[in-house]
Write an enzyme that holds these catalytic residues in place. Structure first.
Site, short mmCIF file in Angstrom:
data_model
loop_
_atom_site.label_atom_id
_atom_site.label_comp_id
_atom_site.label_asym_id
_atom_site.label_seq_id
_atom_site.Cartn_x
_atom_site.Cartn_y
_atom_site.Cartn_z
CE1 TYR A 573 -23.50 -25.49 30.40
CE2 TYR A 573 -21.63 -26.05 31.79
CZ TYR A 573 -22.14 -25.48 30.64
OH TYR A 573 -21.28 -24.90 29.73
N GLY A 714 -6.52 -24.52 32.49
CA GLY A 714 -7.10 -24.77 31.20
C GLY A 714 -6.31 -24.15 30.07
#
Length: 804
Positions: A573, A714
């Site tokens: 990102y 996760g």
């Protein structure tokens, strides 16, 4: 079938014996360049699993081997004058020369033709003459190098120097000796293999080797480096106690990891070290070679053609070998970085060493040797929680970040849900994150929350750039704080060149067909050439605007009630793409070397630190490696973390990759943890470890070994929102750090299984580490040789069984 074997080591001889005995080949010829009694190395270690396969496939070979095994259970770790013992491990070793004699005699008995002192003809000639050519010609395989392009060979030479030696000191356990010398850390790996001898491998970093004055003369074949051996005797004089180090073509080496894309070419197949190697620190070379021989024989027996048999052999063995190589890689890297580990308490150091490959774990060691793990738990409890040093599973100890105390070490990792509308989180997020908070984790992270509409990855991404966003997030944090003890953190980020894509389930990283928005990045490089949008290179004014967006979002996050803020500088990102040389090609002050590439992320972090309350911690997520050549490295990650901590980060959340679609990650169990560990040990800063951590055993192992302070999971939390509380229930733990919400307390114990039969008595294989308790602790004694158990059933009855 006519079979030619190139190489008369354990792999080649064992395959030849099995193939002949079980009718795979009616004519088998082994070519061995050395004389019958020539062999290099000393003792070899075999696991119980491998021995079971050997016993099953040919009981006669097994009986011959077992009659001479040195068997022991203990591992002794020597450091700083302290010996820490862990029991219950179960080893068997035999001299390599004796093993080869057993295998050679069995081959002769079965009618295998063995040509010693004979160079094998080229593999191509053999392939034309024989139905099958087995290349068991070792790590320096000529066959493999001849067809390297076809096999897809890669050879990775490692950094440490080592020398393989023997000694007439008969050890009574597996020994790791760690010496602090004026030159640095020197280590030895030793184990017994007969009544008279032990293997003794000396290892050290290249820098230590050079500082100690060792050299690498071109030793003649069959000759040993006697000067270096004498020097090693001096270094280990206290260990050896007057005993000698014994050479056998011993000289300094650097370990080479061999990998191949495929192991067969036509009717030529690679076996053992010719196909793959695994570092000696997990004792797997001969084990893998003999298991290869077992599998290849079985596949040839079960398949109608050589071609299908070789394909089946690869299908069966590749996952096994890949797993061993991953464990071996973790082990060798641990020993290459041993200087980062040696300042721990000796018992904690021993636990770290024993769990280095991530195959031996906290629970595994508790079963093997509960006394050893109990001592390490006590040490950790005193250091982790001086106010309440009561031992408990490591994951349930509290952890303090600045002014924030977490109930335990479990983090619900940030996971993009792509379920917001115009950036606003809704009922889905309340249930998703509220449910995770009720599930017992110490810290629950939001997905990446975008700081502007143009910062989004997809139209479904959550944001923090409108007043309604702040109010919606306040609803989530109020629920978590009211109904649970979990703290909740917000992750702020900007997608950069990876933005304007479809929802994940519509095609991950695929651009929107319509309704996209312009992208920005440090350089005009698309994520995928010809697929993703070409971003605009940021100028100074745009960079200032994005920095201000982050600051505004941070202030809003504080008002929304978040306890922790994480800045997303990972996964390709925007801020990550400034850090990576793969994505940052700028020629101004914000590009070039690492200092330049760090400048903008540090500016953003510093501005957020000023806006974010001092008592609330600030985390930064980084990609510690890009998994591509010329990308960010583990060494870079340490320097990146150093700069981020200086700029105000309280904790580093260590992920990897996702910067470029060209990456080649080394996936595996807890595969990203070593990057977190290195940052923690070199900088002394708290770290969060992530990446294929799936079990409470993994978390306890990672925390207790000092590899990370917190573990983020996760997918396990998607599977089970109450993962942390269920982990406590499975361990019958109900103390601090595992607090069930009051309405849920009736479910805090595991429900009955419904079984009515009595459980089988537990087999207590594992022993206390009390060295004086001989009844519960087995150590090798050179005056005893374990006799082989009687095989179960006749050879004929067992021939038809699968060779596993």
């Amino acid at each position: 079938m006519r079979v030619a074997c190139i190489g008369g080591g354990p792999a080649g001889l064992y395959f030849a014996a099995l193939a002949r005995r079980l009718g795979v080949g009616h004519e088998i010829t082994v070519y061995e360049r050395n004389a019958p009694d020539d062999t290099f190395g000393f003792g070899v270690v075999l696991s119980d699993e491998t021995l079971g396969g050997i016993e099953h496939a040919d009981p006669r070979i097994y009986r011959e081997m077992a009659g001479e095994f040195a068997r022991w259970d203990d591992i002794d770790v020597h450091i700083d004058g302290t010996v820490t013992t862990s029991g219950g491990h179960g080893f068997a070793a035999i001299g390599r020369q004796r093993l080869l004699r057993i295998l050679r005699a069995r081959c002769v008995e079965l009618g295998v033709r063995i040509l010693t002192r004979t160079e094998a003809p080229p593999a191509a000639e053999l392939a034309a003459e024989y139905d099958l050519v087995v290349a068991a010609d070792g790590v320096n395989s000529l066959t493999r190098s001849t067809y390297a392009d076809h096999f897809g060979t890669t050879l990775e030479q490692r950094h440490n120097r080592f020398m393989w030696l023997g000694t007439d000191l008969v050890l009574d356990a597996f020994n790791f000796h760690v010496l602090r010398t004026p030159y640095g850390i020197v280590q030895a790996h030793g184990y017994p293999y007969s009544r008279e001898r032990s293997t003794f491998i000396v290892e050290m970093a290249e820098s230590v080797w050079e500082a100690a004055g060792f050299t690498d003369p071109r030793t003649a074949p069959g000759r040993s480096d006697l000067d270096s051996i004498a020097r090693c005797e001096e270094l280990f004089a206290d260990v050896l106690g007057g005993h000698r180090l014994l050479p056998n073509n011993s000289h300094w080496q650097r370990f080479t990891t061999v990998r191949n894309r495929t192991w067969h070419h036509g009717n030529i197949v690679l076996l053992g070290d010719a196909a793959h190697t695994a570092h000696f620190s997990i004792g797997s070379g001969t084990k893998l070679a003999m298991e290869d021989a077992l599998a290849l024989t079985a596949c040839l027996r079960e398949n109608p053609t050589v071609e299908t048999a070789l394909a089946a052999y690869e299908d069966e063995r590749r996952p096994v070998v890949a797993g061993v190589q991953r464990a071996a890689q973790a082990s060798l890297e641990w020993f290459e970085g041993i200087h980062r580990h040696v300042d721990a308490d000796p018992h904690a150091f021993a636990f770290d060493l024993l769990t280095r490959s991530r195959r031996v774990t906290y629970d595994n060691l508790r079963m093997r040797d509960p006394g050893f793990v109990a001592r390490v738990d006590e040490i950790f409890a005193r250091e982790a929680n001086p106010a309440d040093p009561t031992p408990r599973p490591p994951m349930f100890h509290p952890f303090r970040l600045g002014g924030l105390e977490l109930d335990n070490r479990v983090v619900v990792s940030a996971m993009d849900m792509y379920s917001s509308i115009d950036g606003t989180p809704g009922d889905f997020h309340l249930v998703h994150l509220g449910g995770k908070a009720l599930g017992g984790a110490g810290l629950v992270m939001t997905e990446m929350v975008c700081v502007s509409p143009e910062a989004r990855i997809t139209p479904g991404c959550a944001g923090m750039y409108r007043p309604e966003h702040e109010a919606a997030w306040r609803r989530v944090t109020d629920f978590a704080h009211t109904h649970s003890r979990a703290r909740i953190g917000v992750q702020l980020g900007h997608a950069g060149r990876k933005g304007a894509t479809r929802l994940m389930w519509e095609g991950i990283d695929r651009p929107l067909p319509e309704g996209g928005w312009p992208l920005v990045a440090p350089s005009p490089l698309p994520y995928r050439e010809g697929v993703n949008q070409v971003p605009r290179a940021l100028d100074r004014a745009a960079m200032d605007g994005i920095r201000d967006d982050f600051v505004a979002a941070a202030r809003a996050a504080d008002r929304a009630g978040f306890d922790l803020l994480e800045l997303h500088c990972a996964h390709g990102y925007l801020l990550s793409s400034f850090l990576s040389p793969i994505t940052n090609h700028r020629d101004d002050a914000y590009g070039g070397d690492l200092t330049g590439r760090l400048r903008y992320p540090v500016e953003v972090l510093s501005a957020i630190r000023e806006a974010w309350p001092e008592h609330k911690p600030l985390s930064v997520r980084i990609s510690a490696t890009d998994w591509v050549e010329d990308g960010t490295t583990a060494e870079d990650a340490v320097e990146i973390s150093r700069a981020l901590v200086t700029a105000g980060a309280d904790v580093i959340d260590v992920s990897t990759g996702q910067v470029t679609p060209d990456e080649r990650p080394a996936f595996g169990r807890s595969y990203q943890v070593p990057f977190a560990e290195r940052i923690r040990r070199e900088l002394g800063v708290p770290v969060i470890a992530v990446g294929a951590i799936s079990s409470h055993d993994d978390v306890n192992s990672t925390i207790l070994a000092g590899r990370a302070d917190l573990c983020a999971l996760g997918r396990p939390h998607l599977y089970d929102p109450h993962w942390t509380l269920h982990a406590a229930a499975e361990r019958d733990y109900s103390g601090p750090g595992a607090t069930w919400p009051t309405p849920f307390r009736a479910g805090s114990r595991r429900p009955p299984t419904g079984r009515t039969d009595s459980p089988r008595p537990r087999l207590e294989l594992l022993r206390s580490s009390d060295r004086d308790d001989a009844a519960r602790h087995r150590r090798w004694r050179p005056d005893t040789v374990r006799s082989a158990p009687e095989p179960r059933g006749s050879e004929e009855e067992r021939d038809g069984d699968r060779l596993r």
